[in-house]
Design an enzyme around this catalytic site. Sequence first.
Site, PDB file in Angstrom:
ATOM      1  N   ASP A  12      25.669  -6.415  25.667  1.00 37.67           N
ATOM      2  CA  ASP A  12      26.973  -5.640  25.834  1.00 37.67           C
ATOM      3  C   ASP A  12      27.740  -5.334  24.395  1.00 37.67           C
ATOM      4  O   ASP A  12      27.422  -6.364  23.404  1.00 37.67           O
ATOM      5  CB  ASP A  12      27.918  -6.409  26.673  1.00 37.67           C
ATOM      6  CG  ASP A  12      29.191  -5.789  27.082  1.00 37.67           C
ATOM      7  OD1 ASP A  12      29.186  -4.659  26.822  1.00 37.67           O
ATOM      8  OD2 ASP A  12      29.952  -6.235  27.645  1.00 37.67           O
ATOM      9  N   GLY A  13      28.473  -4.552  24.016  1.00 33.66           N
ATOM     10  CA  GLY A  13      29.249  -4.209  22.979  1.00 33.66           C
ATOM     11  C   GLY A  13      28.614  -3.378  22.059  1.00 33.66           C
ATOM     12  O   GLY A  13      29.045  -3.069  20.933  1.00 33.66           O
ATOM     13  N   ARG A  16      31.415  -0.790  21.270  1.00 32.70           N
ATOM     14  CA  ARG A  16      32.526  -1.388  20.468  1.00 32.70           C
ATOM     15  C   ARG A  16      31.906  -1.354  18.926  1.00 32.70           C
ATOM     16  O   ARG A  16      32.699  -1.335  18.282  1.00 32.70           O
ATOM     17  CB  ARG A  16      33.327  -2.490  21.070  1.00 32.70           C
ATOM     18  CG  ARG A  16      34.060  -2.290  22.169  1.00 32.70           C
ATOM     19  CD  ARG A  16      34.273  -3.581  23.041  1.00 32.70           C
ATOM     20  NE  ARG A  16      33.294  -3.411  24.050  1.00 32.70           N
ATOM     21  CZ  ARG A  16      32.948  -4.683  24.573  1.00 32.70           C
ATOM     22  NH1 ARG A  16      33.874  -5.613  24.480  1.00 32.70           N
ATOM     23  NH2 ARG A  16      32.012  -4.863  25.248  1.00 32.70           N
ATOM     24  N   HIS A  29      23.843   2.393  20.299  1.00 30.10           N
ATOM     25  CA  HIS A  29      22.649   1.892  21.069  1.00 30.10           C
ATOM     26  C   HIS A  29      21.717   1.648  20.144  1.00 30.10           C
ATOM     27  O   HIS A  29      20.715   0.930  20.425  1.00 30.10           O
ATOM     28  CB  HIS A  29      22.660   2.977  22.215  1.00 30.10           C
ATOM     29  CG  HIS A  29      23.735   3.031  23.038  1.00 30.10           C
ATOM     30  ND1 HIS A  29      24.154   1.656  23.768  1.00 30.10           N
ATOM     31  CD2 HIS A  29      24.358   3.971  23.707  1.00 30.10           C
ATOM     32  CE1 HIS A  29      25.311   2.145  24.520  1.00 30.10           C
ATOM     33  NE2 HIS A  29      25.429   3.420  24.673  1.00 30.10           N
ATOM     34  N   SER A  58      22.457  -0.969  34.042  1.00 29.69           N
ATOM     35  CA  SER A  58      22.706  -1.154  35.686  1.00 29.69           C
ATOM     36  C   SER A  58      22.745   0.060  36.318  1.00 29.69           C
ATOM     37  O   SER A  58      22.886   1.188  35.934  1.00 29.69           O
ATOM     38  CB  SER A  58      24.092  -1.827  35.712  1.00 29.69           C
ATOM     39  OG  SER A  58      25.162  -0.907  35.307  1.00 29.69           O
ATOM     40  N   ARG A  64      28.177   6.924  33.655  1.00 27.99           N
ATOM     41  CA  ARG A  64      28.670   7.287  32.211  1.00 27.99           C
ATOM     42  C   ARG A  64      28.383   8.746  32.010  1.00 27.99           C
ATOM     43  O   ARG A  64      27.650   9.289  32.691  1.00 27.99           O
ATOM     44  CB  ARG A  64      27.851   6.359  31.239  1.00 27.99           C
ATOM     45  CG  ARG A  64      28.208   4.823  31.178  1.00 27.99           C
ATOM     46  CD  ARG A  64      27.516   3.984  29.991  1.00 27.99           C
ATOM     47  NE  ARG A  64      27.954   2.587  30.309  1.00 27.99           N
ATOM     48  CZ  ARG A  64      27.949   1.743  29.187  1.00 27.99           C
ATOM     49  NH1 ARG A  64      27.466   2.187  27.898  1.00 27.99           N
ATOM     50  NH2 ARG A  64      28.448   0.466  29.329  1.00 27.99           N
ATOM     51  N   LEU A 124       5.028 -14.968  26.075  1.00 31.06           N
ATOM     52  CA  LEU A 124       6.494 -14.416  26.710  1.00 31.06           C
ATOM     53  C   LEU A 124       6.512 -13.474  27.604  1.00 31.06           C
ATOM     54  O   LEU A 124       6.063 -12.350  27.454  1.00 31.06           O
ATOM     55  CB  LEU A 124       7.210 -14.326  25.333  1.00 31.06           C
ATOM     56  CG  LEU A 124       8.731 -13.575  25.676  1.00 31.06           C
ATOM     57  CD1 LEU A 124       9.611 -14.816  26.210  1.00 31.06           C
ATOM     58  CD2 LEU A 124       9.494 -13.083  24.442  1.00 31.06           C
ATOM     59  N   ARG A 180      26.111 -13.666  27.389  1.00 28.22           N
ATOM     60  CA  ARG A 180      26.607 -12.011  27.756  1.00 28.22           C
ATOM     61  C   ARG A 180      27.326 -11.999  26.113  1.00 28.22           C
ATOM     62  O   ARG A 180      28.245 -12.750  25.806  1.00 28.22           O
ATOM     63  CB  ARG A 180      27.736 -11.912  28.560  1.00 28.22           C
ATOM     64  CG  ARG A 180      28.216 -10.455  28.650  1.00 28.22           C
ATOM     65  CD  ARG A 180      29.157  -9.901  29.684  1.00 28.22           C
ATOM     66  NE  ARG A 180      29.243  -8.861  29.856  1.00 28.22           N
ATOM     67  CZ  ARG A 180      29.754  -7.930  30.953  1.00 28.22           C
ATOM     68  NH1 ARG A 180      29.591  -8.521  32.025  1.00 28.22           N
ATOM     69  NH2 ARG A 180      29.702  -6.805  30.683  1.00 28.22           N
TER      70      ARG A 180
HETATM   71  C1  FPP Z   1      25.858  -2.138  26.312  1.00 34.83           C
HETATM   72  O1  FPP Z   1      26.683  -1.926  25.308  1.00 34.83           O
HETATM   73  C2  FPP Z   1      24.621  -1.423  26.047  1.00 34.83           C
HETATM   74  C3  FPP Z   1      24.079  -0.730  27.295  1.00 34.83           C
HETATM   75  C4  FPP Z   1      24.559  -0.750  28.571  1.00 34.83           C
HETATM   76  C5  FPP Z   1      22.974   0.096  26.986  1.00 34.83           C
HETATM   77  C6  FPP Z   1      21.466  -0.512  26.689  1.00 34.83           C
HETATM   78  C7  FPP Z   1      20.993  -1.291  25.847  1.00 34.83           C
HETATM   79  C8  FPP Z   1      20.369  -1.040  24.626  1.00 34.83           C
HETATM   80  C9  FPP Z   1      20.529   0.229  24.053  1.00 34.83           C
HETATM   81  C10 FPP Z   1      19.939  -2.050  23.781  1.00 34.83           C
HETATM   82  C11 FPP Z   1      18.269  -1.969  23.688  1.00 34.83           C
HETATM   83  C12 FPP Z   1      17.442  -1.799  24.883  1.00 34.83           C
HETATM   84  C13 FPP Z   1      16.218  -1.105  25.000  1.00 34.83           C
HETATM   85  C14 FPP Z   1      15.206  -1.385  26.088  1.00 34.83           C
HETATM   86  C15 FPP Z   1      15.732  -0.333  23.935  1.00 34.83           C
HETATM   87  P1  FPP Z   1      27.988  -0.889  25.866  1.00 34.83           P
HETATM   88  O2  FPP Z   1      27.623   0.631  25.669  1.00 34.83           O
HETATM   89  O3  FPP Z   1      28.290  -1.364  27.310  1.00 34.83           O
HETATM   90  O4  FPP Z   1      29.048  -1.180  24.800  1.00 34.83           O
HETATM   91  P2  FPP Z   1      30.731  -1.164  24.981  1.00 34.83           P
HETATM   92  O5  FPP Z   1      31.028  -2.187  26.404  1.00 34.83           O
HETATM   93  O6  FPP Z   1      31.100  -1.904  23.824  1.00 34.83           O
HETATM   94  O7  FPP Z   1      30.938   0.207  25.249  1.00 34.83           O
END
Ligand code: FPP
Length: 233
Positions: A12-13, A16, A29, A58, A64, A124, A180
């Site tokens: 998460d984050g 931001r 991302h 999720s 989104r 792993l 988290r």
């Molecule tokens: C959370 O930040 C990120 C996500 C829901 C997107 C997916 C994760 C990644 C891109 C990490 C890498 C994973 C792989 C498999 C390559 P957010 O967008 O919810 O952040 P915010 O809450 O600050 O808007």
Amino acid sequence: MVKINHLGIIVDGNGRWAKEKGLSRSEGHKAGAEALRKIILYLSHEKLVNYLSLYVFSTENFARPEEEVNYLMDLFLKWFTTVKKEYRKENIKIYFSGRKEYLKPNIIEAMDTLERETENNDGLVVNFCLSYGGRAEIVDATKTIVKKVQNNEISFDDINEDLFSKNLSHNLPDVDFLIRTSGEQRISNFMLWQISYAELYFPKVYFPDFDPEELEKAFQEYESRDRRFGKVK
Ligand code: FPP
């Protein structure tokens, strides 16, 4: 450092992190993906955990903006294809949990290939929760069990917690420690069955800044926890 059997991370984050730097969400991302690559390699090299579950997308995330969902799907597709060689070499075994039917055929194919090509690895285990929801996983396990009872493969009295766990996505052990990032203190439908006795940790750092140093801090925090599982010590 203490070893953790099953570590869960709610990523998460990214958004931001990008906003604070005046960058686009996509760049957040991208940076999150790079951070994740380093975390996985670090955990694999240091042999600090046996199982790592990552909440990366999720079922709710499909709501989104289309542009962001498309960017993420492209990122996943590229990522799963490029890490293949590295994970074979690193002896990392990949699982995916979630509703694959909501995803496009090309990404399902990349996921299936990665699972298949790492299935004989015994290092792993990395479980990507993608197009995932904890309640949906419980509903799916319930349906599987009901079908087995109907087909006389098991009897009604065989149903217990152990059997239920075995019918979830990959029969993974309970999550011991759940992180988290970004300071949000919510579970957001992540592995609801498996986190029953997990220790929870909510570092303020955004995921792109979650590096091995932050992970070490998290492990120290875990070590300081007194896990009692409802009992008295
Ligand atoms: C959370 O930040 C990120 C996500 C829901 C997107 C997916 C994760 C990644 C891109 C990490 C890498 C994973 C792989 C498999 C390559 P957010 O967008 O919810 O952040 P915010 O809450 O600050 O808007």
